[in-house]
Structures are given as C-alpha cells and as structure tokens.
Design an enzyme around this catalytic site. Sequence first.
Site, PDB file in Angstrom:
ATOM      1  N   CYS A   1      29.795 -40.907 -15.402  1.00 45.86           N
ATOM      2  CA  CYS A   1      29.996 -40.765 -17.213  1.00 45.86           C
ATOM      3  C   CYS A   1      29.876 -41.696 -17.463  1.00 45.86           C
ATOM      4  O   CYS A   1      31.831 -41.108 -16.886  1.00 45.86           O
ATOM      5  CB  CYS A   1      29.440 -39.513 -17.969  1.00 45.86           C
ATOM      6  SG  CYS A   1      29.652 -39.593 -19.411  1.00 45.86           S
TER       7      CYS A   1
ATOM      8  N   GLY B   1      34.079 -43.368 -26.696  1.00 46.05           N
ATOM      9  CA  GLY B   1      33.420 -44.843 -27.106  1.00 46.05           C
ATOM     10  C   GLY B   1      31.823 -44.666 -27.779  1.00 46.05           C
ATOM     11  O   GLY B   1      30.948 -44.308 -26.951  1.00 46.05           O
ATOM     12  N   GLU B   2      31.652 -45.688 -28.144  1.00 39.54           N
ATOM     13  CA  GLU B   2      30.493 -46.062 -28.949  1.00 39.54           C
ATOM     14  C   GLU B   2      29.875 -47.571 -28.006  1.00 39.54           C
ATOM     15  O   GLU B   2      31.102 -48.673 -28.807  1.00 39.54           O
ATOM     16  CB  GLU B   2      30.829 -46.227 -30.389  1.00 39.54           C
ATOM     17  CG  GLU B   2      29.492 -47.089 -31.147  1.00 39.54           C
ATOM     18  CD  GLU B   2      28.362 -46.590 -29.870  1.00 39.54           C
ATOM     19  OE1 GLU B   2      27.597 -45.539 -30.700  1.00 39.54           O
ATOM     20  OE2 GLU B   2      27.242 -47.491 -29.921  1.00 39.54           O
TER      21      GLU B   2
ATOM     22  N   CYS C   1      29.459 -34.518 -21.000  1.00 40.59           N
ATOM     23  CA  CYS C   1      29.932 -35.674 -20.969  1.00 40.59           C
ATOM     24  C   CYS C   1      30.328 -35.919 -23.039  1.00 40.59           C
ATOM     25  O   CYS C   1      29.576 -34.920 -23.855  1.00 40.59           O
ATOM     26  CB  CYS C   1      28.571 -36.905 -21.216  1.00 40.59           C
ATOM     27  SG  CYS C   1      28.327 -36.610 -19.644  1.00 40.59           S
TER      28      CYS C   1
ATOM     29  N   CYS D   1      31.699 -38.540 -35.590  1.00 39.48           N
ATOM     30  CA  CYS D   1      30.619 -37.836 -35.462  1.00 39.48           C
ATOM     31  C   CYS D   1      31.852 -35.895 -35.660  1.00 39.48           C
ATOM     32  O   CYS D   1      32.230 -36.001 -34.862  1.00 39.48           O
ATOM     33  CB  CYS D   1      29.452 -38.064 -34.351  1.00 39.48           C
ATOM     34  SG  CYS D   1      29.042 -39.879 -34.398  1.00 39.48           S
TER      35      CYS D   1
ATOM     36  N   CYS E   1      37.289 -43.145 -30.502  1.00 39.56           N
ATOM     37  CA  CYS E   1      36.030 -43.602 -30.868  1.00 39.56           C
ATOM     38  C   CYS E   1      36.090 -43.524 -32.585  1.00 39.56           C
ATOM     39  O   CYS E   1      36.727 -42.401 -33.326  1.00 39.56           O
ATOM     40  CB  CYS E   1      34.940 -43.054 -30.710  1.00 39.56           C
ATOM     41  SG  CYS E   1      32.901 -43.265 -31.460  1.00 39.56           S
TER      42      CYS E   1
ATOM     43  N   SER F   1      21.249 -41.789 -30.191  1.00 38.14           N
ATOM     44  CA  SER F   1      22.182 -40.228 -30.530  1.00 38.14           C
ATOM     45  C   SER F   1      21.848 -39.773 -31.549  1.00 38.14           C
ATOM     46  O   SER F   1      22.137 -40.646 -33.339  1.00 38.14           O
ATOM     47  CB  SER F   1      23.263 -40.156 -30.061  1.00 38.14           C
ATOM     48  OG  SER F   1      23.970 -40.532 -29.225  1.00 38.14           O
TER      49      SER F   1
ATOM     50  N   GLU G   1      38.463 -41.533 -19.464  1.00 38.98           N
ATOM     51  CA  GLU G   1      38.772 -40.141 -18.193  1.00 38.98           C
ATOM     52  C   GLU G   1      36.627 -40.528 -18.092  1.00 38.98           C
ATOM     53  O   GLU G   1      35.825 -41.169 -19.240  1.00 38.98           O
ATOM     54  CB  GLU G   1      38.028 -38.664 -19.209  1.00 38.98           C
ATOM     55  CG  GLU G   1      39.472 -38.060 -19.165  1.00 38.98           C
ATOM     56  CD  GLU G   1      39.583 -36.498 -19.643  1.00 38.98           C
ATOM     57  OE1 GLU G   1      40.756 -36.115 -19.370  1.00 38.98           O
ATOM     58  OE2 GLU G   1      38.369 -36.176 -21.149  1.00 38.98           O
TER      59      GLU G   1
ATOM     60  N   HIS H   1      29.454 -28.360 -26.938  1.00 37.36           N
ATOM     61  CA  HIS H   1      30.022 -28.725 -26.048  1.00 37.36           C
ATOM     62  C   HIS H   1      30.889 -27.631 -26.998  1.00 37.36           C
ATOM     63  O   HIS H   1      31.781 -28.661 -28.245  1.00 37.36           O
ATOM     64  CB  HIS H   1      30.277 -29.295 -25.079  1.00 37.36           C
ATOM     65  CG  HIS H   1      31.453 -28.837 -23.851  1.00 37.36           C
ATOM     66  ND1 HIS H   1      32.908 -28.302 -24.777  1.00 37.36           N
ATOM     67  CD2 HIS H   1      31.207 -29.252 -22.979  1.00 37.36           C
ATOM     68  CE1 HIS H   1      33.864 -29.196 -23.002  1.00 37.36           C
ATOM     69  NE2 HIS H   1      33.128 -28.783 -22.576  1.00 37.36           N
TER      70      HIS H   1
ATOM     71  N   CYS I   1      32.212 -34.766 -32.166  1.00 35.84           N
ATOM     72  CA  CYS I   1      32.793 -34.632 -31.215  1.00 35.84           C
ATOM     73  C   CYS I   1      34.375 -34.790 -30.897  1.00 35.84           C
ATOM     74  O   CYS I   1      35.384 -35.123 -31.785  1.00 35.84           O
ATOM     75  CB  CYS I   1      31.948 -36.172 -30.739  1.00 35.84           C
ATOM     76  SG  CYS I   1      33.194 -37.070 -29.382  1.00 35.84           S
TER      77      CYS I   1
ATOM     78  N   HIS J   1      20.199 -35.981 -33.581  1.00 34.13           N
ATOM     79  CA  HIS J   1      21.616 -35.062 -33.875  1.00 34.13           C
ATOM     80  C   HIS J   1      20.482 -35.112 -35.483  1.00 34.13           C
ATOM     81  O   HIS J   1      21.270 -33.580 -35.687  1.00 34.13           O
ATOM     82  CB  HIS J   1      22.816 -35.277 -33.997  1.00 34.13           C
ATOM     83  CG  HIS J   1      23.436 -36.024 -32.810  1.00 34.13           C
ATOM     84  ND1 HIS J   1      22.582 -35.509 -31.320  1.00 34.13           N
ATOM     85  CD2 HIS J   1      24.334 -36.742 -32.399  1.00 34.13           C
ATOM     86  CE1 HIS J   1      23.512 -36.286 -30.730  1.00 34.13           C
ATOM     87  NE2 HIS J   1      24.214 -37.012 -30.981  1.00 34.13           N
TER      88      HIS J   1
HETATM   89  N1  SAH Z   1      29.018 -42.911 -28.873  1.00 35.03           N
HETATM   90  C1  SAH Z   1      27.542 -43.244 -28.124  1.00 35.03           C
HETATM   91  C2  SAH Z   1      28.041 -42.248 -26.802  1.00 35.03           C
HETATM   92  C3  SAH Z   1      28.925 -41.393 -26.041  1.00 35.03           C
HETATM   93  S1  SAH Z   1      28.744 -39.849 -26.387  1.00 35.03           S
HETATM   94  C4  SAH Z   1      27.272 -41.225 -29.152  1.00 35.03           C
HETATM   95  O1  SAH Z   1      26.931 -41.022 -29.226  1.00 35.03           O
HETATM   96  O2  SAH Z   1      25.827 -41.705 -28.325  1.00 35.03           O
HETATM   97  C5  SAH Z   1      27.700 -39.623 -25.714  1.00 35.03           C
HETATM   98  C6  SAH Z   1      27.017 -38.255 -25.913  1.00 35.03           C
HETATM   99  O3  SAH Z   1      27.408 -37.261 -25.935  1.00 35.03           O
HETATM  100  C7  SAH Z   1      25.596 -38.177 -27.322  1.00 35.03           C
HETATM  101  O4  SAH Z   1      25.071 -38.072 -27.419  1.00 35.03           O
HETATM  102  C8  SAH Z   1      26.550 -37.261 -28.443  1.00 35.03           C
HETATM  103  O5  SAH Z   1      26.233 -37.460 -29.458  1.00 35.03           O
HETATM  104  C9  SAH Z   1      27.009 -36.549 -27.043  1.00 35.03           C
HETATM  105  N2  SAH Z   1      28.226 -35.768 -27.523  1.00 35.03           N
HETATM  106  C10 SAH Z   1      29.343 -35.536 -28.381  1.00 35.03           C
HETATM  107  N3  SAH Z   1      29.867 -34.660 -28.649  1.00 35.03           N
HETATM  108  C11 SAH Z   1      28.928 -33.413 -27.907  1.00 35.03           C
HETATM  109  C12 SAH Z   1      30.008 -32.502 -28.434  1.00 35.03           C
HETATM  110  N4  SAH Z   1      30.062 -31.152 -28.808  1.00 35.03           N
HETATM  111  N5  SAH Z   1      28.454 -30.787 -27.486  1.00 35.03           N
HETATM  112  C13 SAH Z   1      27.386 -31.839 -27.080  1.00 35.03           C
HETATM  113  N6  SAH Z   1      27.339 -33.018 -26.788  1.00 35.03           N
HETATM  114  C14 SAH Z   1      28.161 -33.964 -27.480  1.00 35.03           C
HETATM  115 FE1  SF4 Z   2      32.125 -41.251 -31.732  1.00 37.92          FE
HETATM  116 FE2  SF4 Z   2      29.717 -41.177 -29.916  1.00 37.92          FE
HETATM  117 FE3  SF4 Z   2      31.791 -39.479 -30.159  1.00 37.92          FE
HETATM  118 FE4  SF4 Z   2      30.028 -39.896 -32.401  1.00 37.92          FE
HETATM  119  S1  SF4 Z   2      29.694 -39.014 -30.770  1.00 37.92           S
HETATM  120  S2  SF4 Z   2      31.917 -39.900 -32.500  1.00 37.92           S
HETATM  121  S3  SF4 Z   2      29.746 -42.491 -31.670  1.00 37.92           S
HETATM  122  S4  SF4 Z   2      31.550 -41.091 -29.263  1.00 37.92           S
END
Ligand code: SAH
Ligand code: SF4
Length: 355
Positions: free
Chosen positions: A107, A162-163, A332, A118, A114, A217, A94, A289, A121, A219
Amino acid sequence: MTDPLNLTPGDARDALAAWLAARGEPAYRTRQILPRLWIRPVGSWDQTTELPAALRRDLEVSFPLRRLTLTARQVSADGTEKYLWDLGDGEAIESVLIPEGKRRTLCISSQVGCALGCVFCATGRMGFRRNLTAAEIAGQVREVVLLDPALMPTNVVFMGMGEPLLNWDAVDSALTILNNSDGFGIGARHITVSTVGILPALAKLAGRPEQFRLAVSLHAPTPDQRHALMPIEKKYPLPQVMGALKQFRRRVTLEYVLIGGTNDGLEHADRLAELARPLGALVNLLPLHPGGAPDLTPSPRTQMLAFERRLKRHGVEAVLRRSRGLDISAACGQLRVELEARRRKVHSQEHAGVE
Ligand code: SAH
Ligand code: SF4
C-alpha cells in the site's frame, strides 16, 4: 544530472543510451545498466560490479540514484509490515506491506498529507504538504525490494497517504514504472488506484490502455450524506462520479468505510446497492480504523455483517475486509497517526532542550 528513477523506463533507456553513446561506450551497456534501476535494483552504482569502475563513478555523477531513507520498520502480529521513509527534506511518508497467502500487497503513498479532509481519515487531518515525485512513489516498491528481494510485492494499491488523482502526472509515470517490463513488471490488474473521484484525472486514467484497477471511495450513498463525510463532494458530486464510472470500461470497486450510527444502517445498504448493481461493482466494506477519527465509532461487527448480507441480497458482490496491522496502526489510509505522535514527541523534546 538526471534522476533516472524519476523517468519512465523508456525515457531512462533513451537517456542512458544517449549518454553512453556520447562517451563512446558500446551499446550493450544500456542493457546492463537499465535492469539495475528496477528489475534487479541497486542501492548505488558502486554495487554494479559488472561495470568498469570509471563508468560506475561517472554514473554516480550524471545519473545519481536518489533513495528514500528507512527510518522505522514495524512488523505486526499478523505479518503486516509498516515502513516509514524519510524524503530528505524534512517530510516523511509510510507504506504498508500486507502478506496474504502467496500475495504481498504494498500500500503506497502518493502525496505527503492530503488536502481533502475526509472526516474519518488521519492523513486528511494533517492537511496537504506536497506531492510525491514519480521516483518517490515507485521508490516505495524499490526500497522494499532493496531491503529484501523476497518481499517483492505482487500487488500495489494507492491507498496510503494522499489522493493519487490530485498528483496525476507523477502517478501516471509511476504507473508506467510499476507495470512496464523494464520497470517492476507488475501486471496492470494487480495495480489499484484508489480515489475519491477527481473527474478530470479519472478520465486520463480511463484513457490509459492498460487495465489498471480503479477503486472509488464512496462512503455514503447520497450526496448529502457523502458531503458530511467528504468535503470533495461539493466539487465532484456523487451523481457525476457515478456517471463517470459508467463510462469506465472496466469493473470498479466501491470503497465504503463503515462508521457506527452514521452510514451503516440497512437503509444505507439499500441505497448503496442501487448505485453498485447497475455498475456491476464490487463493494469493499472497510471497518473504520479508530486512529483516523477519535470522535467516530466503528460499526459493531454484527451490524457490518448485516450490512454485507443486505448488499448480497440485492445481488451486489460485497466483501467485508479484515482490519490488518491494527497493532501497528498500519491500516491503509491510516498512515499518519504514529508519525504525528512521533513529531509531537520530537517537538516537545526540542522544546525541553531549549528550556
Ligand atoms: N485518497 C484516496 C486514497 C488514499 S485513502 C481515497 O480516499 O480513496 C485509501 C482508503 O483508506 C480510502 O478508501 C479511505 O476512505 C480509507 N480510509 C481512510 N481513513 C480510514 C479509516 N479511519 N478507517 C478505514 N479506512 C480509512
Ligand atoms: Fe485524502 Fe483519501 Fe484521506 Fe480523504 S480518505 S483525506 S481523500 S487520503
């Protein structure tokens, strides 16, 4: 047979020029064909009516343009649009387009799923399926432009599925396609790579001469707290990631998802400020989210505002982001939930059919 969309614009130019020369075509054909890859893209070569029909047919054979197939397009009440692309091998990704004034930020995804898991996510929960190719990464921009040239993104962020730094070779080429003047010509400062801090690839990104933006990221402000949210902390610990950022010659953004009762205390803000201030980093505060993590709760709005104020009091620039496209789960990093639901539905339908 070469997919020209998987090449950087420089390599695509060379490949086309060599092929055209071998056919005895005039050199200006390269200048006619190259812009049709990214600058004024075509869906297929038969749309390049400026070229002779025989040449169009041969291009179709030697340089086929692989497409992503749009299978769903949802528009949120706030104007955010979500696209679901079929990759032709049973996988799907997406992208989300977020309009904001004159800006249109796309985005994009860099992997299907991935591996990093995390806890908050949705993409992490689906696990790793495969890397995207450069053509599939940059193709997300291309397909949006093919839908409507007026949607051409002004900014691109690697914050979808993805990362990106675990798929460096393809991301490296995709960055060139996005930025190069024979590609999409999007300024490097308008392209942001978001990562958890994969150190070897971070060094490669830092080594590129263009001023691509970096978002890391975080957190959580301490290794233990971060490890509870992000298993990758074990492999690339926070102190090492922070050390690498000090070497990065550009201003970085630190991303911080606020999770109620977990990482949103004022004491967390104090520790976070100690990390951000020496770097002169901007802190992006993201409301959790809810789709990503059923067992976690978003931080209450008053707490998020207090957290932001606390950072600012420490002299740290911080922005509390609005959650966009909530009604279509288009935030995102949150591009998995609906897909999963759709798969389950299809699966149960198939199942019902068998029975
Ligand atoms: N893998 C990379 C890029 C994709 S995730 C990374 O983790 O940075 C992009 C962003 O979305 C990251 O900052 C991630 O922490 C955030 N994200 C993931 N799950 C989320 C959620 N449930 N609510 C808000 N942001 C979230
Ligand atoms: Fe992967 Fe980024 Fe999601 Fe962590 S936040 S699981 S690194 S996509």
